[in-house]
Scaffold this motif. Sequence first.
Motif, PDB file in Angstrom:
ATOM      1  N   GLU A  81       6.404  -5.418 -45.839  1.00  0.00           N
ATOM      2  CA  GLU A  81       7.341  -5.088 -44.653  1.00  0.00           C
ATOM      3  C   GLU A  81       7.826  -3.571 -44.893  1.00  0.00           C
ATOM      4  O   GLU A  81       7.727  -2.759 -43.998  1.00  0.00           O
ATOM      5  CB  GLU A  81       8.453  -5.925 -45.015  1.00  0.00           C
ATOM      6  CG  GLU A  81       9.757  -5.456 -44.066  1.00  0.00           C
ATOM      7  CD  GLU A  81       9.703  -5.974 -42.768  1.00  0.00           C
ATOM      8  OE1 GLU A  81      10.529  -5.540 -41.912  1.00  0.00           O
ATOM      9  OE2 GLU A  81       8.708  -6.653 -42.432  1.00  0.00           O
ATOM     10  N   TRP A 110       5.061  -1.295 -43.397  1.00  0.00           N
ATOM     11  CA  TRP A 110       5.328  -1.117 -42.081  1.00  0.00           C
ATOM     12  C   TRP A 110       6.326  -0.403 -41.413  1.00  0.00           C
ATOM     13  O   TRP A 110       6.326   0.288 -40.395  1.00  0.00           O
ATOM     14  CB  TRP A 110       5.322  -2.636 -41.319  1.00  0.00           C
ATOM     15  CG  TRP A 110       4.042  -3.356 -41.453  1.00  0.00           C
ATOM     16  CD1 TRP A 110       3.943  -4.577 -42.160  1.00  0.00           C
ATOM     17  CD2 TRP A 110       2.865  -3.177 -40.815  1.00  0.00           C
ATOM     18  NE1 TRP A 110       2.541  -5.118 -41.839  1.00  0.00           N
ATOM     19  CE2 TRP A 110       1.893  -4.194 -41.091  1.00  0.00           C
ATOM     20  CE3 TRP A 110       2.459  -2.132 -40.071  1.00  0.00           C
ATOM     21  CZ2 TRP A 110       0.674  -4.270 -40.776  1.00  0.00           C
ATOM     22  CZ3 TRP A 110       1.246  -2.074 -39.548  1.00  0.00           C
ATOM     23  CH2 TRP A 110       0.088  -3.263 -39.796  1.00  0.00           C
ATOM     24  N   GLN A 111       7.260  -0.425 -42.024  1.00  0.00           N
ATOM     25  CA  GLN A 111       8.457   0.317 -41.934  1.00  0.00           C
ATOM     26  C   GLN A 111       8.382   1.861 -41.923  1.00  0.00           C
ATOM     27  O   GLN A 111       8.906   2.745 -41.153  1.00  0.00           O
ATOM     28  CB  GLN A 111       9.892  -0.031 -42.520  1.00  0.00           C
ATOM     29  CG  GLN A 111      10.258  -1.355 -42.461  1.00  0.00           C
ATOM     30  CD  GLN A 111      11.391  -1.635 -43.241  1.00  0.00           C
ATOM     31  OE1 GLN A 111      11.584  -1.039 -44.086  1.00  0.00           O
ATOM     32  NE2 GLN A 111      12.034  -2.786 -43.067  1.00  0.00           N
ATOM     33  N   GLU A 154      -2.425  -9.189 -32.484  1.00  0.00           N
ATOM     34  CA  GLU A 154      -1.530  -9.036 -33.912  1.00  0.00           C
ATOM     35  C   GLU A 154      -1.102  -7.731 -33.694  1.00  0.00           C
ATOM     36  O   GLU A 154      -0.115  -7.168 -34.181  1.00  0.00           O
ATOM     37  CB  GLU A 154      -2.435  -9.185 -34.867  1.00  0.00           C
ATOM     38  CG  GLU A 154      -1.835  -8.955 -36.238  1.00  0.00           C
ATOM     39  CD  GLU A 154      -2.769  -9.167 -37.274  1.00  0.00           C
ATOM     40  OE1 GLU A 154      -2.513  -9.544 -38.487  1.00  0.00           O
ATOM     41  OE2 GLU A 154      -4.086  -9.154 -37.055  1.00  0.00           O
ATOM     42  N   GLU A 165       1.545  -6.660 -31.408  1.00  0.00           N
ATOM     43  CA  GLU A 165       2.897  -7.275 -31.817  1.00  0.00           C
ATOM     44  C   GLU A 165       3.263  -6.458 -33.054  1.00  0.00           C
ATOM     45  O   GLU A 165       4.741  -6.280 -32.980  1.00  0.00           O
ATOM     46  CB  GLU A 165       2.707  -8.681 -32.115  1.00  0.00           C
ATOM     47  CG  GLU A 165       2.350  -9.610 -30.815  1.00  0.00           C
ATOM     48  CD  GLU A 165       1.971 -10.955 -31.315  1.00  0.00           C
ATOM     49  OE1 GLU A 165       1.845 -11.076 -32.645  1.00  0.00           O
ATOM     50  OE2 GLU A 165       2.082 -12.040 -30.731  1.00  0.00           O
ATOM     51  N   LEU A 166       2.634  -6.012 -33.860  1.00  0.00           N
ATOM     52  CA  LEU A 166       3.237  -5.169 -35.121  1.00  0.00           C
ATOM     53  C   LEU A 166       3.595  -4.035 -34.499  1.00  0.00           C
ATOM     54  O   LEU A 166       4.951  -3.168 -34.775  1.00  0.00           O
ATOM     55  CB  LEU A 166       2.056  -4.863 -35.889  1.00  0.00           C
ATOM     56  CG  LEU A 166       1.680  -6.246 -36.792  1.00  0.00           C
ATOM     57  CD1 LEU A 166       0.606  -6.187 -37.383  1.00  0.00           C
ATOM     58  CD2 LEU A 166       2.825  -6.385 -37.823  1.00  0.00           C
ATOM     59  N   SER A 167       2.931  -3.148 -33.570  1.00  0.00           N
ATOM     60  CA  SER A 167       3.455  -1.981 -32.950  1.00  0.00           C
ATOM     61  C   SER A 167       4.836  -2.195 -32.146  1.00  0.00           C
ATOM     62  O   SER A 167       5.716  -1.304 -32.201  1.00  0.00           O
ATOM     63  CB  SER A 167       2.344  -1.414 -32.084  1.00  0.00           C
ATOM     64  OG  SER A 167       2.875  -0.140 -31.356  1.00  0.00           O
ATOM     65  N   ASP A 168       4.832  -3.201 -31.609  1.00  0.00           N
ATOM     66  CA  ASP A 168       6.122  -3.743 -30.691  1.00  0.00           C
ATOM     67  C   ASP A 168       7.276  -3.652 -31.872  1.00  0.00           C
ATOM     68  O   ASP A 168       8.363  -3.306 -31.648  1.00  0.00           O
ATOM     69  CB  ASP A 168       6.089  -4.666 -30.022  1.00  0.00           C
ATOM     70  CG  ASP A 168       5.236  -4.835 -28.566  1.00  0.00           C
ATOM     71  OD1 ASP A 168       4.829  -3.729 -28.400  1.00  0.00           O
ATOM     72  OD2 ASP A 168       5.000  -5.862 -28.200  1.00  0.00           O
ATOM     73  N   ARG A 169       6.870  -4.349 -32.800  1.00  0.00           N
ATOM     74  CA  ARG A 169       8.040  -4.732 -33.961  1.00  0.00           C
ATOM     75  C   ARG A 169       8.613  -3.353 -34.650  1.00  0.00           C
ATOM     76  O   ARG A 169       9.725  -3.049 -34.869  1.00  0.00           O
ATOM     77  CB  ARG A 169       7.558  -5.491 -35.130  1.00  0.00           C
ATOM     78  CG  ARG A 169       8.671  -6.137 -36.039  1.00  0.00           C
ATOM     79  CD  ARG A 169       7.874  -7.092 -36.887  1.00  0.00           C
ATOM     80  NE  ARG A 169       7.242  -8.211 -36.072  1.00  0.00           N
ATOM     81  CZ  ARG A 169       6.162  -8.874 -36.488  1.00  0.00           C
ATOM     82  NH1 ARG A 169       5.861  -8.868 -37.810  1.00  0.00           N
ATOM     83  NH2 ARG A 169       5.611  -9.727 -35.952  1.00  0.00           N
ATOM     84  N   TYR A 170       7.440  -2.206 -35.145  1.00  0.00           N
ATOM     85  CA  TYR A 170       7.650  -1.139 -35.724  1.00  0.00           C
ATOM     86  C   TYR A 170       7.760   0.052 -35.218  1.00  0.00           C
ATOM     87  O   TYR A 170       8.110   1.183 -35.821  1.00  0.00           O
ATOM     88  CB  TYR A 170       6.892  -1.370 -37.148  1.00  0.00           C
ATOM     89  CG  TYR A 170       6.965  -2.457 -37.979  1.00  0.00           C
ATOM     90  CD1 TYR A 170       8.130  -2.721 -38.880  1.00  0.00           C
ATOM     91  CD2 TYR A 170       6.028  -3.607 -37.860  1.00  0.00           C
ATOM     92  CE1 TYR A 170       8.449  -3.904 -39.626  1.00  0.00           C
ATOM     93  CE2 TYR A 170       6.113  -4.850 -38.537  1.00  0.00           C
ATOM     94  CZ  TYR A 170       7.190  -4.694 -39.516  1.00  0.00           C
ATOM     95  OH  TYR A 170       7.511  -5.985 -40.065  1.00  0.00           O
TER      96      TYR A 170
END
Length: 407
Positions: free
Chosen positions: A166, A169-170, A195, A198-203
């Motif tokens: 995590e 990713w931050q 995948e 979704e990671l791009s949306d999150r971070y």
Amino acid sequence: MTFHPYLTCLQPYPFEKLRQLFSGVTPNSAYQAISLGIGEPKHPTPALIEDALRNNLAGLASYPLTAGSEALRRSIANWIARRYDIPAPDFATEILPVNGSREALFALAQTVVNPAACKDGKPLIMCPNPFYQIYEGAAYLSGAEPYFVNADPARNFAPDYSQVPEHIWQRVQLLFVCSPGNPTGAVLQLHDWKELFELSDRYGFVIAADECYSEIYFKTDAPLGAMQAARQLGRDYQRLISLSSLSKRSNVPGMRSGFVAGDAAIMKQFLLYRTYHGSAMSPMIQAASVVAWDDEIHVQENRDKYRQKFAQITPMLEQVLDVQLPDAAFYLWAKVDHLQGISDTEFARQLYERYHVTVLPGSYLAREAHGINPGANRIRMALVADVAECLEAAQRIVAFCHELKGQ
């Protein structure tokens, strides 16, 4: 005299390492030199492109616009729509011609990386491993650091992003994706893109999809593209940039012609950067590029040549190497350590010395990350020459492998 402090982070290019590996080695004079080392297309340039270059020399008398001509941007937008069966991107806001995807990959990092926005150390640019070395240089010289995610053979060489912590990713601001991959030839599937989105949306990081090998493939279905995947998943192009090139598709690496497409907000800032960077495409190159993007006959003929070549050569090499037909691109990515435990560098050196064939050690295309170098004990073979020369190289490699087994 002082220089940019991050220049010291740059490693020699793989071909410089190869030159050093071969230093002092005298290849067997009984054989003519054959190189499978460099991924430079060798098929003839189509006549329609050569004619377009000759017929547009008058364009040299004018300064080109950084944004490129409307004709070229429309041509690229229409090609994307045909190739990926999606609505054409907005040629005015979502397309930019570039001088080959290589310079655009590097320049994009200068545009989207913001070191001041990262509170916990330097920002990160995430790269597959093995990788195209421009990704690493772009990371360092943008003020970021590269973070490598190893290709997993059990996942068809796709990186396993689920293993990334995590806190990493931050810090990620840009993620380079190469599909079809160099050197593995692997193609990402829709679930892989889901995948990543979704990671791009999150971070909040940008995805740069390097798709310069997209038109050389061996199965019936063409490789899935990033913009195509976004549309299939009901998304727009937010934080997504796709890059492609005519170099491999049309056998014109010397034209240095490609494009960047995607998120209009990023494209606006990228155009601003490029206006100062001085990277406008020559008008004659633009005119020839329109002809190239508008024609698919020469692309199909080129693809057929690769299919015929790989169909003959892959079975030969499968008998002596741990290798299989890739999804796409023009490389074979072979494991060699089953041959008396030989390393990739020693395999390349001895093959060059005994049979005058050049291949690229896989460890030169990767970095040690998470305890391993995922390119170690593999070699990359670029089947870019004509069939006869590639067959001759394959026959020599087979003979060399039999020698190793007999030692």
